[in-house]
Design a protein around this motif. Structure first.
Motif, mmCIF file in Angstrom:
data_model
loop_
_atom_site.group_PDB
_atom_site.id
_atom_site.type_symbol
_atom_site.label_atom_id
_atom_site.label_comp_id
_atom_site.label_asym_id
_atom_site.label_seq_id
_atom_site.Cartn_x
_atom_site.Cartn_y
_atom_site.Cartn_z
ATOM 1 N N THR A 19 6.208 10.187 -14.998
ATOM 2 C CA THR A 19 5.218 9.191 -15.418
ATOM 3 C C THR A 19 5.567 7.815 -14.885
ATOM 4 O O THR A 19 4.691 7.067 -14.431
ATOM 5 C CB THR A 19 5.122 9.148 -16.956
ATOM 6 O OG1 THR A 19 4.784 10.449 -17.441
ATOM 7 C CG2 THR A 19 4.080 8.143 -17.411
ATOM 8 N N GLN A 20 6.852 7.459 -14.920
ATOM 9 C CA GLN A 20 7.278 6.155 -14.412
ATOM 10 C C GLN A 20 6.976 6.035 -12.926
ATOM 11 O O GLN A 20 6.538 4.978 -12.455
ATOM 12 C CB GLN A 20 8.777 5.955 -14.657
ATOM 13 C CG GLN A 20 9.284 4.558 -14.350
ATOM 14 C CD GLN A 20 8.762 3.522 -15.323
ATOM 15 O OE1 GLN A 20 8.764 3.746 -16.532
ATOM 16 N NE2 GLN A 20 8.315 2.381 -14.826
ATOM 17 N N TYR A 21 7.197 7.116 -12.177
ATOM 18 C CA TYR A 21 6.926 7.091 -10.735
ATOM 19 C C TYR A 21 5.442 6.882 -10.466
ATOM 20 O O TYR A 21 5.060 6.063 -9.625
ATOM 21 C CB TYR A 21 7.399 8.387 -10.084
ATOM 22 C CG TYR A 21 7.320 8.366 -8.576
ATOM 23 C CD1 TYR A 21 8.378 7.890 -7.816
ATOM 24 C CD2 TYR A 21 6.188 8.825 -7.910
ATOM 25 C CE1 TYR A 21 8.325 7.862 -6.430
ATOM 26 C CE2 TYR A 21 6.112 8.793 -6.526
ATOM 27 C CZ TYR A 21 7.185 8.319 -5.789
ATOM 28 O OH TYR A 21 7.107 8.283 -4.405
ATOM 29 N N MET A 22 4.605 7.614 -11.182
ATOM 30 C CA MET A 22 3.164 7.478 -11.000
ATOM 31 C C MET A 22 2.711 6.052 -11.332
ATOM 32 O O MET A 22 1.959 5.427 -10.573
ATOM 33 C CB MET A 22 2.433 8.488 -11.889
ATOM 34 C CG MET A 22 2.673 9.945 -11.520
ATOM 35 S SD MET A 22 1.971 10.408 -9.915
ATOM 36 C CE MET A 22 0.219 10.311 -10.286
ATOM 37 N N ASN A 23 3.186 5.544 -12.464
ATOM 38 C CA ASN A 23 2.786 4.193 -12.878
ATOM 39 C C ASN A 23 3.268 3.133 -11.885
ATOM 40 O O ASN A 23 2.544 2.172 -11.593
ATOM 41 C CB ASN A 23 3.342 3.886 -14.270
ATOM 42 C CG ASN A 23 2.649 4.678 -15.366
ATOM 43 O OD1 ASN A 23 1.554 5.198 -15.172
ATOM 44 N ND2 ASN A 23 3.283 4.780 -16.510
ATOM 45 N N ASP A 24 4.492 3.304 -11.386
ATOM 46 C CA ASP A 24 5.048 2.290 -10.489
ATOM 47 C C ASP A 24 4.361 2.292 -9.124
ATOM 48 O O ASP A 24 4.140 1.232 -8.542
ATOM 49 C CB ASP A 24 6.561 2.506 -10.314
ATOM 50 C CG ASP A 24 7.352 1.979 -11.504
ATOM 51 O OD1 ASP A 24 6.826 1.137 -12.238
ATOM 52 O OD2 ASP A 24 8.498 2.413 -11.689
ATOM 53 N N PHE A 76 0.613 6.953 -5.419
ATOM 54 C CA PHE A 76 -0.304 6.070 -4.706
ATOM 55 C C PHE A 76 0.452 5.329 -3.611
ATOM 56 O O PHE A 76 1.660 5.121 -3.699
ATOM 57 C CB PHE A 76 -0.953 5.087 -5.692
ATOM 58 C CG PHE A 76 -1.669 5.774 -6.822
ATOM 59 C CD1 PHE A 76 -2.986 6.179 -6.682
ATOM 60 C CD2 PHE A 76 -1.009 6.050 -8.014
ATOM 61 C CE1 PHE A 76 -3.636 6.845 -7.707
ATOM 62 C CE2 PHE A 76 -1.645 6.714 -9.046
ATOM 63 C CZ PHE A 76 -2.969 7.114 -8.898
ATOM 64 N N ASN A 77 -0.262 4.947 -2.564
ATOM 65 C CA ASN A 77 0.375 4.281 -1.424
ATOM 66 C C ASN A 77 -0.574 3.258 -0.809
ATOM 67 O O ASN A 77 -1.600 2.913 -1.409
ATOM 68 C CB ASN A 77 0.834 5.317 -0.389
ATOM 69 C CG ASN A 77 -0.292 6.261 0.014
ATOM 70 O OD1 ASN A 77 -1.419 5.829 0.297
ATOM 71 N ND2 ASN A 77 -0.014 7.558 0.037
ATOM 72 N N PHE A 259 -9.432 -1.311 -4.304
ATOM 73 C CA PHE A 259 -8.624 -0.154 -4.672
ATOM 74 C C PHE A 259 -9.425 1.125 -4.459
ATOM 75 O O PHE A 259 -10.656 1.120 -4.563
ATOM 76 C CB PHE A 259 -8.198 -0.246 -6.139
ATOM 77 C CG PHE A 259 -7.495 -1.529 -6.493
ATOM 78 C CD1 PHE A 259 -6.249 -1.825 -5.957
ATOM 79 C CD2 PHE A 259 -8.082 -2.442 -7.358
ATOM 80 C CE1 PHE A 259 -5.603 -3.010 -6.282
ATOM 81 C CE2 PHE A 259 -7.439 -3.621 -7.690
ATOM 82 C CZ PHE A 259 -6.192 -3.903 -7.136
ATOM 83 N N SER A 260 -8.718 2.220 -4.195
ATOM 84 C CA SER A 260 -9.394 3.507 -4.070
ATOM 85 C C SER A 260 -9.933 3.932 -5.428
ATOM 86 O O SER A 260 -9.421 3.526 -6.482
ATOM 87 C CB SER A 260 -8.416 4.565 -3.552
ATOM 88 O OG SER A 260 -7.419 4.849 -4.533
#
Length: 334
Positions: A19-24, A76-77, A259-260
């Motif tokens: 979750t932290q990775y997705m949010n960051d 996301f990128n 944003f996408s």
């Protein structure tokens, strides 16, 4: 032979790290745009701190995932943001947004610290908590300097310690209602404020979204947010207490894609999840029956809205699957 010193990640650790990775990764996209279009130099250190902290988190998480043979989420990128698109939100709103994100970060990392076990994971979430606290301090300091920080309402200091003697303290539908407690005021104030932020975000996102079903979903969310703002503000005003200002004027008239749609929908569904949590906490902390019932009545509405958002993300192939338990029945079938 199994390495007795290698401790596997628990379900709680996998969930919090994923979750932290997705949010960051989502945050980096938003912060990159905010920094690119910044006009108020006093806000720059706040955005830069948040961006650097987020990048540090991503670096740690990628290294840990690789060591654990854990698939690194897509997240996301740079394809999900156009940093040079026209400014969508005012710098004052960005400050308020970052302060709200720091509050969510403090809550999430505090919860994670309570359930994770491995030393490296505990240390990581402590660093996230420290950064969230620092972001809160930085954003609040600038907002105070600029005179845009909104304090919760003031109430008089109690004359003496007292105890509740009558069931009337719980009443709310029939007969005289007691005045609001400080805790009830706090939750009403916070929920007006978070819905105001959410409404402004949805207005801006709706202007730049590309797909029609996403636009319609955001406009529906705007109406729900306004309904909840009116509901909570009305309770405060009936007690002669001020309600927080809205941020409608902080959205520009730009319709250029920033944003996408994938990022927009992820951001909105994450906000909804936080809102449901806020309402549940507020309901438990509000003994007056009418206020608790208000929260109870709107939780199903916002939960259904969240489900509809998930369905849109599934439809377009945007909903990344979180870590799950093994499906033993499927494994048996082969």
């Amino acid at each position: 032979m199994e390495d007795k010193l290698k401790i596997r990640l628990t379900a709680a650790e996998m969930a919090s790290l994923w979750t932290q990775y997705m949010n960051d990764t989502a945050s980096i996209c938003a912060l990159t745009h905010f920094l690119e279009k910044l006009e108020d130099e006093e806000v720059r250190p706040v955005i830069e701190f948040a961006l650097q902290a987020t990048k540090t988190n991503i670096s740690f998480l990628q290294n840990l995932f690789q060591k654990e043979d854990f698939p690194i989420p897509v997240g996301f990128n740079e394809q999900d943001v156009n940093p040079t698109a026209p400014k969508l939100f005012s710098d004052s709103f960005v400050l308020m947004y970052l302060r709200n994100m720091s509050i969510l970060g403090m809550a999430a990392s505090s919860l994670a610290i309570g359930v994770v076990t491995r030393t490296d994971v505990v240390g990581f979430h402590k660093s996230v908590l420290d950064a969230s606290v620092r972001l809160q301090e930085l954003s609040k300091e600038v907002m105070l300097n600029q005179g845009i920080y909104l304090r919760p309402p003031y109430i008089s200091v109690p004359d003496k310690v007292d105890f509740i003697e009558k069931q009337r303290f719980l009443a709310g539908f029939f007969g005289g209602k007691r005045v609001l407690t400080g805790i009830e005021i706090t939750h009403l104030f916070i929920n007006v404020q978070t819905n105001s932020i959410g409404k402004a975000l949805m207005v801006g996102f709706a202007q730049v979204a590309q797909k029609q079903d996403v636009k319609q979903y955001l406009l529906r969310g705007k109406q729900i947010a306004q309904k909840h703002i009116d509901l909570f503000s009305d309770v405060l005003r009936k007690e002669d207490l001020p309600a927080p200002m809205t941020w409608d004027a902080s959205v520009s008239d730009s319709t250029t894609k920033v944003f996408s749609d994938k990022l927009i929908m992820y951001h909105v569904t994450a906000m909804i999840a936080a809102g449901i949590g806020n309402y549940g906490t507020a309901m438990a902390a509000s003994p007056r029956r009418d206020i608790a019932m208000n929260y109870a009545s709107i939780i199903p509405e916002i939960s259904l809205y969240a489900e509809d958002g998930a369905n849109i993300m599934i439809k377009h192939g945007w909903l990344e699957e979180p870590p799950q338990a093994d499906d033993r029945n499927q494994l048996v079938k082969g």
